[in-house]
Design a protein around this motif. Structure first.
Motif, short mmCIF file in Angstrom:
data_model
loop_
_atom_site.label_atom_id
_atom_site.label_comp_id
_atom_site.label_asym_id
_atom_site.label_seq_id
_atom_site.Cartn_x
_atom_site.Cartn_y
_atom_site.Cartn_z
N ARG A 130 1.00 -0.96 -0.19
CA ARG A 130 -0.19 -0.42 -0.13
C ARG A 130 1.22 1.71 0.28
O ARG A 130 1.79 0.98 1.33
CB ARG A 130 -0.97 0.05 1.22
CG ARG A 130 -1.81 -1.04 1.53
CD ARG A 130 -2.89 -1.42 -0.11
NE ARG A 130 -4.22 -2.30 0.47
CZ ARG A 130 -5.35 -1.80 -0.39
NH1 ARG A 130 -5.21 -0.78 -1.08
NH2 ARG A 130 -5.45 -3.02 -0.34
N GLY A 133 -1.68 6.86 0.93
CA GLY A 133 -3.08 7.15 0.22
C GLY A 133 -3.66 6.22 0.34
O GLY A 133 -5.40 5.80 -0.03
N GLN A 135 -3.43 3.04 -1.34
CA GLN A 135 -3.48 3.01 -3.13
C GLN A 135 -2.55 1.36 -3.16
O GLN A 135 -1.29 1.70 -2.90
CB GLN A 135 -3.61 3.59 -4.10
CG GLN A 135 -4.28 4.87 -4.08
CD GLN A 135 -5.40 4.22 -4.36
OE1 GLN A 135 -6.37 3.28 -5.17
NE2 GLN A 135 -6.76 4.91 -2.97
N GLN A 137 -0.35 -1.38 -4.71
CA GLN A 137 0.97 -0.79 -5.59
C GLN A 137 1.45 -2.23 -5.59
O GLN A 137 1.60 -2.99 -4.69
CB GLN A 137 1.72 0.39 -4.88
CG GLN A 137 1.02 1.32 -5.05
CD GLN A 137 2.01 2.74 -5.12
OE1 GLN A 137 2.38 2.77 -3.46
NE2 GLN A 137 2.27 3.30 -5.71
#
Length: 360
Positions: A130, A133, A135, A137
């Protein structure tokens, strides 16, 4: 266009033969001057654009910006090894050697190279982390995804610093007044802790950290174990993580003053594993400080299972320093380890003394 050829990191095996003899050598000179020379040679080989990437002011907040997790999860600044020419890479590795013993350099280089093993183990199903933010990855495994950064102007007289950082390697050096060198935080990690398949099966880059701690633990009698083992479950990671400011942890566990002389020798052998990564003068300074503060005041803590191959954690803590080691991730096959100086991280104690004696 830059030519990307075989980097110096791949010559790791060639150095291993001489490690035993090198480890016992005592350097005749301090690290500061060789560091300045190596750093200036490295910076002199960079283009203006590369130099801008690699350099920061000494008082930049970036100097205290550090971690040991993958860059997708913790973005970094600096100049990447993989963006360097072969000649620049050699100079970058030459700089790294000035702060570490040969064994320390070999350990850092081996951890970087371990990214290729991790990539092969993950295969078509790479680990997802992570980023900022939150997200998701994909984590890129690349032995050349390590950043070199310089803070201030390398000099034989001034105050400056440098850093090498990426996944599982975080090295920080501060030179004060051109002479005094601080070398913490010092972080090394290893995933896997033991390679269990493939051509490098059996490789344990940080094996000495575990073996020396187990030797001490196994030497303890039942009463001593009760003091040393503070929890049957190991924490999920190091307690201090990548905190910039740290304070002594509690409880202190089994103190050296409650150990027998042979046990204190085992404790010092364990400490020497961590001290021995550094260039000889930095290592000597660490040892002198902990001895001046009192070896008898050093405590040893263990948490987790005691059976080899199981999740475990330990720490060594004295008045001046803290070592944390955690092997709990990947079912006890993923090591994080760090040396911290309570007053000396990022050279803060040296900087305070310098400011007291020099007008600014």
């Amino acid at each position: 266009m830059k030519q990307h050829t075989l980097s110096p990191r791949l010559s790791v095996a060639a150095f291993i033969v001489g490690l035993g003899a090198i480890g016992s050598m005592i350097a005749a000179e301090r690290s500061a001057a060789p560091m300045a020379n190596a750093d200036n040679a490295f910076l002199g080989a960079l283009t203006p654009e590369e130099r801008q990437q690699a350099t920061f002011t000494f008082d930049s907040d970036e100097r205290l910006h550090w971690h040991f997790i993958p860059s997708e999860m913790f973005p970094r600044k600096g100049l990447l090894i993989r963006d360097m020419t072969p000649a620049q890479r050699k100079l970058a590795h030459d700089l790294m050697k000035t702060g570490l013993s040969q064994h320390g350099y070999m350990t850092a280089a081996s951890i970087m190279e371990l990214e290729t093993v991790l990539k092969a183990l993950e295969g078509a199903r790479p680990e997802v982390g992570r980023g900022r933010g939150g997200q998701p990855q994909v984590l890129e495994r690349d032995p050349e995804k390590y950043f070199f950064s310089v803070f201030g102007t390398p000099s034989a007289k001034d105050t400056w610093g440098w850093r090498v950082e990426g996944h599982h390697v975080s090295l920080h050096f501060t030179v004060v007044n051109g002479a005094l060198v601080a070398g913490s935080p010092t972080f090394f990690g290893s995933n896997p802790a033991e390679v269990r398949e493939g051509p490098k099966k059996g490789l344990r880059i940080l094996g000495a950290e575990e073996d020396a701690a187990r030797a001490l633990l196994q030497s303890l009698d039942p009463s001593q174990r009760t003091k040393a083992i503070i929890d049957a479950t190991a924490p999920a990671d190091m307690l201090t993580m990548a905190n910039v400011d740290i304070k002594p942890l509690s409880p202190s566990g089994l103190m050296a003053e409650a150990m027998t002389p042979p046990q204190r020798d085992l404790l010092m052998k364990l400490i020497d594993v961590y001290v021995g990564y550094m260039a000889s003068d930095i290592a000597a300074d660490r040892t002198a400080k902990l001895k001046k503060a009192g070896v008898e005041k050093i405590g040893f803590v263990w948490a987790g299972e005691t059976e080899r191959g199981k999740k475990h954690y330990y720490r060594i803590q004295g008045p001046t320093f803290l070592v944390e080691y955690d092997n709990t991730q990947n079912d006890g096959n993923h090591i994080h380890s760090v040396w911290r100086d309570f007053n000396g991280d990022f050279g803060r104690d040296l900087l305070r003394e310098h400011l007291k004696t020099v007008a600014h």
